[in-house]
Design a protein around this motif. Sequence first.
Motif, PDB file in Angstrom:
ATOM      1  N   THR A 113       6.955   8.053  -2.067  1.00 38.64           N
ATOM      2  CA  THR A 113       7.393   7.355  -3.279  1.00 38.64           C
ATOM      3  C   THR A 113       8.674   8.018  -3.746  1.00 38.64           C
ATOM      4  OG1 THR A 113       6.028   8.793  -4.690  1.00 38.64           O
ATOM      5  CG2 THR A 113       5.074   6.674  -4.002  1.00 38.64           C
ATOM      6  N   VAL A 159       3.807   8.910   3.914  1.00 41.16           N
ATOM      7  CA  VAL A 159       3.819   8.052   2.734  1.00 41.16           C
ATOM      8  C   VAL A 159       4.776   8.670   1.716  1.00 41.16           C
ATOM      9  CG1 VAL A 159       2.459   6.921   0.943  1.00 41.16           C
ATOM     10  CG2 VAL A 159       1.410   7.459   3.160  1.00 41.16           C
ATOM     11  N   LEU A 203      -4.061   1.772  -1.527  1.00 41.39           N
ATOM     12  CA  LEU A 203      -3.121   1.623  -2.631  1.00 41.39           C
ATOM     13  C   LEU A 203      -3.848   1.036  -3.828  1.00 41.39           C
ATOM     14  CD1 LEU A 203      -0.237   1.527  -3.858  1.00 41.39           C
ATOM     15  CD2 LEU A 203       0.018  -0.736  -2.803  1.00 41.39           C
ATOM     16  N   PRO A 208       5.691   0.188   9.972  1.00 45.77           N
ATOM     17  CA  PRO A 208       5.304   0.158   8.557  1.00 45.77           C
ATOM     18  C   PRO A 208       3.843  -0.273   8.447  1.00 45.77           C
ATOM     19  CG  PRO A 208       7.325  -1.095   8.962  1.00 45.77           C
ATOM     20  CD  PRO A 208       6.720  -0.811  10.290  1.00 45.77           C
ATOM     21  N   ARG A 237      -6.858   1.162   4.678  1.00 42.02           N
ATOM     22  CA  ARG A 237      -6.090   0.894   5.884  1.00 42.02           C
ATOM     23  C   ARG A 237      -6.122   2.146   6.756  1.00 42.02           C
ATOM     24  NH1 ARG A 237      -1.670  -2.350   7.751  1.00 42.02           N
ATOM     25  NH2 ARG A 237      -1.386  -1.739   9.913  1.00 42.02           N
ATOM     26  N   ALA A 262       6.788   3.767   0.607  1.00 42.15           N
ATOM     27  CA  ALA A 262       7.019   3.498   2.029  1.00 42.15           C
ATOM     28  C   ALA A 262       5.914   4.170   2.832  1.00 42.15           C
ATOM     29  CB  ALA A 262       8.384   4.034   2.444  1.00 42.15           C
ATOM     30  N   TRP A 263       5.238   3.378   3.678  1.00 45.19           N
ATOM     31  CA  TRP A 263       4.174   3.878   4.549  1.00 45.19           C
ATOM     32  C   TRP A 263       4.647   3.707   5.996  1.00 45.19           C
ATOM     33  CZ3 TRP A 263      -1.213   4.447   2.570  1.00 45.19           C
ATOM     34  CH2 TRP A 263      -1.316   4.210   1.195  1.00 45.19           C
ATOM     35  N   ILE A 266      -2.055   6.273  -5.129  1.00 45.50           N
ATOM     36  CA  ILE A 266      -2.256   6.223  -3.685  1.00 45.50           C
ATOM     37  C   ILE A 266      -3.306   7.262  -3.342  1.00 45.50           C
ATOM     38  CG2 ILE A 266      -1.221   6.735  -1.438  1.00 45.50           C
ATOM     39  CD1 ILE A 266       1.453   5.718  -2.651  1.00 45.50           C
ATOM     40  N   SER A 324       3.563   1.133  -5.975  1.00 48.15           N
ATOM     41  CA  SER A 324       3.554  -0.152  -5.274  1.00 48.15           C
ATOM     42  C   SER A 324       4.758  -0.299  -4.353  1.00 48.15           C
ATOM     43  CB  SER A 324       3.532  -1.306  -6.282  1.00 48.15           C
ATOM     44  OG  SER A 324       4.686  -1.272  -7.107  1.00 48.15           O
ATOM     45  N   GLN A 325       5.805   0.512  -4.577  1.00 47.59           N
ATOM     46  CA  GLN A 325       7.005   0.461  -3.738  1.00 47.59           C
ATOM     47  C   GLN A 325       7.049   1.615  -2.734  1.00 47.59           C
ATOM     48  OE1 GLN A 325      10.294   0.279  -6.499  1.00 47.59           O
ATOM     49  NE2 GLN A 325      10.107  -1.932  -6.719  1.00 47.59           N
ATOM     50  N   THR A 377       1.900  -0.606   5.174  1.00 45.30           N
ATOM     51  CA  THR A 377       1.490  -0.709   3.776  1.00 45.30           C
ATOM     52  C   THR A 377       0.161  -1.443   3.641  1.00 45.30           C
ATOM     53  OG1 THR A 377       3.822  -0.831   3.158  1.00 45.30           O
ATOM     54  CG2 THR A 377       2.206  -1.427   1.471  1.00 45.30           C
TER      55      THR A 377
END
Length: 252
Positions: free
Chosen positions: A116, A114, A22, A3, A12, A100-101, A27, A97-98, A5
Amino acid sequence: MIPVTPAPGSWRALLPGLRGRLEKECILIAADTSWRCVSSGILGGGINEKRFFVNRQVHKDYDDRQPQREMIAFLTGAFPDCPIDQTTALMTAAWVSQAAWMQNRCGDIGLSVVVTAGVSNACAAGVTPCWEGTPGTGTINIMAFLDHHLTDGALINAVQTITEAKSRVLRELRICCAQTGDWATGTGTDAVVVAARPGGEPLEYAGPTTRLGALLAVTAGAAVRQAVQAYLSATGRREPKAKEAKQTKERT
């Protein structure tokens, strides 16, 4: 699988030459050079060369009649250094904001995914009735970036593999179409981007039993699972039981 994030507002590294950020409601993924991609995004869709990849969060009641024009206006104001012709953009009411990366690698193939997710608009392809009006909210957006050159056919093959992995995970999570009770295969507004680094000998296949496809399916599936579970937890929704009820009724 790792992960990755990023902290809000900070870049990043995702892959060599690729970084992600983010924002509060967005994104942004940026490549150092143009990557070959296939996109079903509301902006910059099709097979083309892009440097910037956006997944934008909008309000659940968003209903602009010219969403592409509105998206261009948003991007021009928010990211003036990202030329529109080098950008593909997706839209979602899910919380970025939720998202998954995920990063993963096998030998010389690295990838970053990535996702959502919202599933209030879950549907079963070929079963859920057609709806000509404004679709309900709830979207699974998947962006996958591959550290290897792919042919255009392999890019499309990768979309197929991602879609199969997504549908498998939705069934494992017992997500159902609210209208019919059948296992959901996605939502009515899902979108996908697959982008591949140019240069070198291209891979010609990305099906689920190839090395690339297997890696992509595992990584995308894990990201979809994390994003959907985050959505269910945040909204207090229970995993639907409609399919079980339907099967029980059919047996009796």
